[in-house]
Motif scaffolding. Sequence first.
Motif, mmCIF file in Angstrom:
data_model
loop_
_atom_site.group_PDB
_atom_site.id
_atom_site.type_symbol
_atom_site.label_atom_id
_atom_site.label_comp_id
_atom_site.label_asym_id
_atom_site.label_seq_id
_atom_site.Cartn_x
_atom_site.Cartn_y
_atom_site.Cartn_z
ATOM 1 N N ASN A 205 40.551 33.748 32.466
ATOM 2 C CA ASN A 205 40.528 35.089 33.018
ATOM 3 C C ASN A 205 39.680 35.766 31.538
ATOM 4 O OD1 ASN A 205 41.919 35.751 35.327
ATOM 5 N ND2 ASN A 205 43.279 34.216 34.851
ATOM 6 N N GLU A 206 39.995 35.051 30.659
ATOM 7 C CA GLU A 206 39.257 35.833 29.336
ATOM 8 C C GLU A 206 37.896 35.415 29.267
ATOM 9 O OE1 GLU A 206 41.931 35.854 26.475
ATOM 10 O OE2 GLU A 206 43.529 37.004 26.702
ATOM 11 N N LYS A 207 37.524 34.271 29.443
ATOM 12 C CA LYS A 207 36.533 33.730 28.906
ATOM 13 C C LYS A 207 35.607 33.061 29.979
ATOM 14 C CE LYS A 207 37.633 32.313 24.684
ATOM 15 N NZ LYS A 207 37.346 33.399 23.688
ATOM 16 N N ALA A 208 35.854 33.475 31.309
ATOM 17 C CA ALA A 208 34.915 32.901 32.542
ATOM 18 C C ALA A 208 34.350 33.930 32.828
ATOM 19 C CB ALA A 208 35.771 32.259 33.490
ATOM 20 N N GLY A 209 34.364 35.418 33.306
ATOM 21 C CA GLY A 209 33.419 35.967 33.337
ATOM 22 C C GLY A 209 34.208 37.077 34.412
ATOM 23 N N VAL A 210 35.363 35.836 35.572
ATOM 24 C CA VAL A 210 34.854 36.746 36.904
ATOM 25 C C VAL A 210 37.298 36.681 36.620
ATOM 26 C CG1 VAL A 210 35.164 34.431 37.617
ATOM 27 C CG2 VAL A 210 35.527 35.756 39.143
ATOM 28 N N PRO A 211 37.120 37.655 37.172
ATOM 29 C CA PRO A 211 39.201 37.684 37.663
ATOM 30 C C PRO A 211 38.977 36.051 38.889
ATOM 31 C CG PRO A 211 37.868 39.673 38.241
ATOM 32 C CD PRO A 211 37.311 39.141 37.916
ATOM 33 N N THR A 212 40.395 35.565 38.019
ATOM 34 C CA THR A 212 40.825 33.968 38.107
ATOM 35 C C THR A 212 42.237 34.666 39.230
ATOM 36 O OG1 THR A 212 39.283 33.201 37.673
ATOM 37 C CG2 THR A 212 40.264 32.042 38.301
ATOM 38 N N GLU A 213 42.664 33.940 39.838
ATOM 39 C CA GLU A 213 43.781 33.683 40.604
ATOM 40 C C GLU A 213 43.721 32.114 40.129
ATOM 41 O OE1 GLU A 213 47.180 35.124 43.086
ATOM 42 O OE2 GLU A 213 45.747 33.433 44.329
ATOM 43 N N SER B 49 53.120 24.602 39.672
ATOM 44 C CA SER B 49 52.026 24.917 39.613
ATOM 45 C C SER B 49 52.362 26.790 39.027
ATOM 46 C CB SER B 49 51.632 25.377 40.845
ATOM 47 O OG SER B 49 53.045 26.215 41.360
ATOM 48 N N LEU B 50 51.116 27.297 38.681
ATOM 49 C CA LEU B 50 51.443 28.539 38.731
ATOM 50 C C LEU B 50 50.395 29.863 38.546
ATOM 51 C CD1 LEU B 50 52.393 31.013 36.185
ATOM 52 C CD2 LEU B 50 50.374 30.381 34.632
ATOM 53 N N SER B 51 50.821 30.981 39.337
ATOM 54 C CA SER B 51 49.701 32.199 40.153
ATOM 55 C C SER B 51 49.427 33.091 39.043
ATOM 56 C CB SER B 51 50.494 32.661 41.173
ATOM 57 O OG SER B 51 49.932 33.507 42.167
ATOM 58 N N LEU B 52 48.535 33.984 39.090
ATOM 59 C CA LEU B 52 48.787 34.705 38.129
ATOM 60 C C LEU B 52 48.394 36.424 38.351
ATOM 61 C CD1 LEU B 52 48.366 35.958 35.026
ATOM 62 C CD2 LEU B 52 46.236 36.197 35.190
ATOM 63 N N ASN B 53 48.898 37.066 38.856
ATOM 64 C CA ASN B 53 49.233 38.118 38.551
ATOM 65 C C ASN B 53 47.972 39.014 38.911
ATOM 66 O OD1 ASN B 53 50.898 37.710 40.970
ATOM 67 N ND2 ASN B 53 52.045 38.539 39.525
ATOM 68 N N LEU B 54 46.657 39.160 39.358
ATOM 69 C CA LEU B 54 46.110 40.309 38.790
ATOM 70 C C LEU B 54 46.362 40.930 39.569
ATOM 71 C CD1 LEU B 54 43.057 37.241 40.481
ATOM 72 C CD2 LEU B 54 43.605 37.580 37.795
ATOM 73 N N PRO B 55 45.679 42.115 38.402
ATOM 74 C CA PRO B 55 45.639 43.606 38.849
ATOM 75 C C PRO B 55 45.045 43.810 39.592
ATOM 76 C CG PRO B 55 44.851 42.749 36.430
ATOM 77 C CD PRO B 55 44.839 42.152 36.887
ATOM 78 N N LEU C 179 30.406 45.102 38.655
ATOM 79 C CA LEU C 179 31.598 44.735 38.681
ATOM 80 C C LEU C 179 32.543 43.650 39.655
ATOM 81 C CD1 LEU C 179 31.062 48.695 40.450
ATOM 82 C CD2 LEU C 179 32.513 47.576 38.169
ATOM 83 N N LYS C 180 30.980 42.597 40.019
ATOM 84 C CA LYS C 180 31.323 41.388 40.732
ATOM 85 C C LYS C 180 31.933 41.621 42.655
ATOM 86 C CE LYS C 180 31.967 39.439 36.548
ATOM 87 N NZ LYS C 180 31.230 38.784 36.423
ATOM 88 N N SER C 181 30.650 42.593 43.230
ATOM 89 C CA SER C 181 30.638 42.649 44.066
ATOM 90 C C SER C 181 29.671 42.319 44.650
ATOM 91 C CB SER C 181 30.718 44.476 44.517
ATOM 92 O OG SER C 181 30.186 44.928 45.540
ATOM 93 N N LEU C 182 29.865 41.479 45.955
ATOM 94 C CA LEU C 182 28.959 40.780 46.732
ATOM 95 C C LEU C 182 28.189 41.574 47.373
ATOM 96 C CD1 LEU C 182 27.431 38.148 47.419
ATOM 97 C CD2 LEU C 182 29.181 37.779 49.323
ATOM 98 N N THR C 183 28.343 43.270 47.920
ATOM 99 C CA THR C 183 28.654 43.675 48.672
ATOM 100 C C THR C 183 27.119 44.365 48.338
ATOM 101 O OG1 THR C 183 30.185 43.776 50.182
ATOM 102 C CG2 THR C 183 28.380 45.873 50.211
ATOM 103 N N LEU C 184 27.470 45.452 47.162
ATOM 104 C CA LEU C 184 26.649 45.814 46.213
ATOM 105 C C LEU C 184 25.291 44.796 45.862
ATOM 106 C CD1 LEU C 184 29.282 47.524 43.525
ATOM 107 C CD2 LEU C 184 28.153 49.050 45.554
ATOM 108 N N ASP C 185 25.318 43.790 45.629
ATOM 109 C CA ASP C 185 24.337 42.820 45.097
ATOM 110 C C ASP C 185 23.217 42.523 46.806
ATOM 111 O OD1 ASP C 185 23.342 40.846 43.156
ATOM 112 O OD2 ASP C 185 23.537 39.994 45.149
#
Length: 336
Positions: A281-289, A2-8, A149-155
């Motif tokens: 992470n580059e193509k799907a449009g959402v930061p993904t782990e 398994s691989l886990s990408l550390n997101l900024p 900004l991928k924010s459910l709260t703002l939406d």
Amino acid sequence: MSLSLNLPRNTTVNEKRNIIIVALVVSVVLMLAKFSAYFITSSNFVLTDAAESIVNVVASSFALFSIYIASQPRDENHPYGHGKIEFFSVFLEGALISIAGIGILFKAGYSLINPQPVHDLLVGAIIIGVTGAINGGLGYYMINKGKTLKSLTLDADGRHLLTDMVTSGGLVVGLLLIYFTHYLWLDSVLSILVGIYICYSGYRLVRKSVAGLMDETDFAVVEHIIEVLNDQRKPEWIDIHNLRAQKYGHELHLDCHMTLPNYFDLNRVHQEVTLVDKLINEKAGVPTELFIHTDPCLPECCHYCSMPNCPIRSEPKRVDIEWTMENIIRNKKHYE
């Protein structure tokens, strides 16, 4: 493997916070304006909008708090971060909207039996019309920012303001109708209709928040990820299955099983998993782990495997199997 990408850490927290602060200040000002319109007109119909404006203020206050919590880094107690607080924010907003709608229904029902005089309806219509236009503009802005900004709260907050704009527009039409027809009973009847609409809007937000808290699959997100994987598919990626996705605020957590040739060494396996991680992470449009479990291929995989010059192939390739929602979420290799 398994691989886990550390997101900024999210670099847009300050922008989200500033948007919510603006929304909070605007909500307070518009609430005072709407209650002024109610005291001028004594209209239950105007009161429906004024009561909902209280919800705007409370919801924006909690949204500001939830964005602060969601921005906190992961810790031992919250290994997946704090993003799910946004679902609680949406739940609170939806619940408050529903309560306001129920209160409006009771008040309007009572006034329908015991009607009260209304006056200065044109003044009230102007005030409500201006506040509705402001809420509409701010709502559209927050929805667009929520998507960016991928924010459910703002939406959610933006959609609530759009709901407020719609009710305000209907309220202005209703007030003018009452003014020109002099049918005072319309004040209560229209209030009941708006109250039902408000309750329904609250239900939709509650339903959305519960879906997030229960990790309900976001089929639109998963379909997009599958589309990206199909477009960029490599022969080495024999199949992907048991794919599951969870949303934590603006981040997506995804795990799956990936079948690779069984003669790959650990370095090559790591390379292929890293490519999938980077691709999504580059193509799907959402930061993904991603957490990817790798499976070795079996002889039964040969009939759909595209790997060229395979040294262990037991039979030639016979079929192409496109990755679809049906076969990629099952916990089975595609030959089973």
